[in-house]
Design an enzyme around this catalytic site. Structure first.
Site, PDB file in Angstrom:
ATOM      1  CE  LYS A  52      -3.830  -2.508   2.006  1.00  0.00           C
ATOM      2  NZ  LYS A  52      -4.670  -2.862   3.165  1.00  0.00           N
ATOM      3  CD  GLN A  96      -3.533  -4.450   6.213  1.00  0.00           C
ATOM      4  OE1 GLN A  96      -3.709  -3.404   5.598  1.00  0.00           O
ATOM      5  NE2 GLN A  96      -3.843  -5.624   5.699  1.00  0.00           N
ATOM      6  CG  ASP A 119      -9.730  -0.448   4.370  1.00  0.00           C
ATOM      7  OD1 ASP A 119      -9.323  -0.881   3.279  1.00  0.00           O
ATOM      8  OD2 ASP A 119      -9.065  -0.505   5.421  1.00  0.00           O
TER       9      ASP A 119
HETATM   10  N1  GUN Z   1      -6.774  -7.024   5.763  1.00  0.00           N
HETATM   11  C1  GUN Z   1      -6.997  -7.798   4.678  1.00  0.00           C
HETATM   12  N2  GUN Z   1      -7.542  -7.060   3.670  1.00  0.00           N
HETATM   13  C2  GUN Z   1      -7.654  -5.799   4.155  1.00  0.00           C
HETATM   14  C3  GUN Z   1      -8.119  -4.586   3.583  1.00  0.00           C
HETATM   15  O1  GUN Z   1      -8.581  -4.495   2.445  1.00  0.00           O
HETATM   16  N3  GUN Z   1      -8.062  -3.488   4.404  1.00  0.00           N
HETATM   17  C4  GUN Z   1      -7.593  -3.545   5.671  1.00  0.00           C
HETATM   18  N4  GUN Z   1      -7.590  -2.431   6.384  1.00  0.00           N
HETATM   19  N5  GUN Z   1      -7.151  -4.656   6.225  1.00  0.00           N
HETATM   20  C5  GUN Z   1      -7.178  -5.778   5.464  1.00  0.00           C
END
Ligand code: GUN
Length: 282
Positions: A52, A96, A119
């Site tokens: 990211k 996350q 998200d």
């Molecule tokens: N953990 C697994 N996929 C995601 C996601 O798309 N966003 C976040 N914040 N955590 C995750």
């Protein structure tokens, strides 16, 4: 043989479009920023967070990293989120998941200001999607809609079957396909006869988390197959939830793993950061 739906190319196109928009804002002296919070050091999370941050760098979004120790208390995390909610120089907040067990994920998600929830996990954004209102859309299903659109696969009137009912993929996927005038069926672990239903699918989205679960016996001739899974097979090779080799000749179009749905998630996160900036008038 089925057409390959090229997530690598489509995600690159979207990231480049985002990059252009970010550059145009930069030329006006405006910066877009994303706070990325990781608690503890789950190795998979570290890889995702790293990807990211790299994508932010590529498109020109400033990423502000918070790497917090495993022992961080729920209160400390909530206090950080509240501080970021109030800061005009932070447009998006991403925590996350998964979080350590002593922290309540729902509480954390609900503390993020919905207008910074890139998200699309906050109940307000989930609710907005369910009634067709504006809000942030969960990145993986949003990315799947872009794959379909940019491969000229029309959802209108199609029977769309989704395997899996998670909050992050299955449920929002159903809402999006419904919004695009699909007829939606969701099947899951308690469904009596999964195959009976998947065999009726014009578009089959598989998000079940089981390597090569779907073979040709689950698939109708000419179906479009979207594979959300990322697993390791018996030879430690990356594979999806679909047995690609057994399905590829029966489908009309299919996403490969890797290079299908996977890269779309981060591309849509970048897109959501720009949407956040544009929505906020801070
Ligand atoms: N953990 C697994 N996929 C995601 C996601 O798309 N966003 C976040 N914040 N955590 C995750």
């Amino acid at each position: 043989m089925a057409t390959l739906i090229d997530g690598k190319q489509i995600s690159a196109d979207i990231k480049n479009e985002v990059k252009e928009k970010v550059a145009a804002y930069k030329a006006e002296g405006k910066e877009i920023s994303l706070a990325v919070i990781q608690v503890g050091n789950n190795p998979a999370s570290t890889v995702y967070v790293g990807n990211k941050k790299k994508a932010c760098e590529y498109v020109g979004i400033k990423s502000v990293a918070y790497e917090l120790p495993e022992e961080t208390t729920e209160e400390e995390l909530l206090d950080l989120i509240k501080e970021l909610n109030g800061r005009c120089d932070i447009n998006g907040i991403l925590v996350q998941l998964p979080l350590p067990k002593h922290i309540d994920e729902d509480k954390v998600i609900e503390t993020i200001d919905p207008i910074k929830d890139v998200d699309g996990f906050h109940p307000m954004n989930v609710g907005a999607l369910s009634i067709g209102r504006r809000g942030f859309i969960s990145c993986t299903p949003y990315g799947i809609m872009k794959l379909l659109e940019r491969t000229n696969i029309d959802v209108n009137g199609k029977h769309c079957v989704i395997i899996g009912r998670s909050n992050i993929v299955g449920k929002p996927m159903g809402m999006l396909l419904l919004k695009a005038n699909g007829t939606v069926t969701t099947v899951h672990s308690r469904t009596k006869d999964i195959k009976e239903l998947t065999k009726q699918a014009d578009i089959l989205v598989v998000a079940i988390g089981k390597p090569k679960f779907v073979d040709e016996t689950y698939v109708k001739d000419g179906a479009v197959i979207i594979d959300v899974g990322i697993n390791r097979d018996e030879n430690n090779k990356l594979c999806g939830d679909v047995d690609f080799d057994r399905v590829v000749d029966k489908a009309s179009a299919i996403t490969p793993v890797p290079g299908g749905v996977g890269p779309m998630t981060i591309a849509m996160l970048m897109n959501n950061c720009v949407e956040a900036f544009e929505f906020q008038n801070c």
